[in-house]
Enzyme design. Structure first.
Site: not given
Length: 344
Positions: A161, A231, A327
């Site tokens: 990520r 998420s 994230e």
């Protein structure tokens, strides 16, 4: 001010904030021109795709530039298809188009929201697959002088990520296109979730695609009806000692071995084990079906969401000794801010 523009339609959390101006750019030339105008007026400028991975903490004092550069070209080679995809294309539409044209590979990444231009920033991933496995290059526009720069996959510095676009190239550069390579020698990836139950000898790309779409629709609410960014936290990666200690206490904890002996844990499982699924704080809540998703319950503010994220992070750290990292990108009045610091 009357000329402020509402940003609620342009962020999937549906946070009701405003910007000084919101302008759409359909070409690289227009994007550069608009950014220069903002710079000449000494006002901040933020390049935004579909706003599917951002949290606005407050009103934005500058200009929001919506990147809507579109286009897709495909070249067929003996061993692979090479795609040049403009940043304003929708990611899921690209996945579906590839399947319809018998070019598999991206099916595990189905239904990830957002534009193609946002994909390299986060090195998007799901169900055992990441963008970097297919990325050949990323074209960026240097907003200071309007010139184009092509970065190969190595120069993108992809991580979990993560990429160079979140750090060195975060400001004054805009992604305008992504180059992908889809190998003709297709191999299914069936390591995560319900995909692990499929027969690798019989599975098809379409079956994986359909199952991924079903899993995501079951667990993640549609932002059209309930604001969210998918998420919210990264799955934490811990060292071998920490993983051994945690698994000795919680042998049922999902875990995935990584390079150098490190182990990836499931953030959603950690949050769920803290009893936080469905937990509400103000106008924000942990989704009752997927604990990794934070949702806007009733016209939440950015502070509502960040306060909930802070509480979730503290509870997971208290129980497991693991600190979660967002994230989602946090946007303040003048631009992006450090998300970890914002919830510390």
């Amino acid at each position: 001010m009357n000329n402020h523009r509402v940003l609620k339609p342009f962020n999937s959390f549906s946070i009701d904030v405003r910007a000084r101006r919101v302008i759409t750019a359909h070409t690289k030339t227009k994007l550069f021109k608009l950014w220069r105008q903002a710079a000449d007026n000494a006002t901040p400028a933020l390049v935004l795709g579909s706003g599917s991975n951002v949290l606005f903490l407050e009103n934005y004092v500058g200009t929001v530039l919506l990147n809507r550069i579109e286009g897709l070209t495909i070249e067929e080679h003996p061993d692979a298809w090479h795609l040049h995809v403009s940043a304003g294309e929708m990611w899921h539409d690209l996945v579906r188009t590839c399947l319809e044209q018998d070019m598999p590979g991206l099916e595990n990444l189905a239904l990830i929201p957002g534009c193609v231009g946002a994909a390299p920033i986060q090195n998007i991933g799901a169900y055992g697959v990441e963008l970097r496995q297919f990325c050949n290059y990323v074209d960026v526009l240097q907003l200071v002088n309007g010139t184009l720069l092509r970065l190969n996959a190595t120069e993108c510095q992809f991580g979990y990520r993560d990429s160079v676009f979140k750090h060195v190239l975060r400001e004054r550069y805009a992604i305008v296109a992504v180059g992908l390579r889809l190998a003709k020698a297709w191999q299914p990836v069936l390591t995560y979730g319900d995909l692990a139950r499929l027969n690798p000898q019989r599975v098809t790309p379409r079956l994986i695609y359909d199952m991924v779409c079903t899993m995501r629709r079951t667990k993640i609410p549609d932002p059209i009806f309930q604001g969210n960014a998918g998420s919210f936290f990264k799955n934490p990666v811990v060292d071998a000692l920490k993983a051994t200690q945690l698994l000795s206490r919680y042998p049922d904890a999902p875990h995935y071995p990584q390079s150098e002996g490190r182990v990836k844990l499931a953030a959603g499982w950690l949050i769920d084990r803290c009893g936080l699924k469905g937990y509400r704080l103000g106008n924000a809540a942990v989704h009752d079906k997927q604990a990794l998703v934070l949702v806007n319950v009733n016209n939440a503010t950015g502070e509502d969401i960040s306060a909930l994220a802070r509480y979730v992070r503290q509870q997971v750290a208290k129980r497991f000794g693991v600190w979660l990292e967002p994230e989602v990108r946090f946007i303040g009045a003048f631009g992006e801010v450090n998300a970890v610091k914002a919830i510390t």
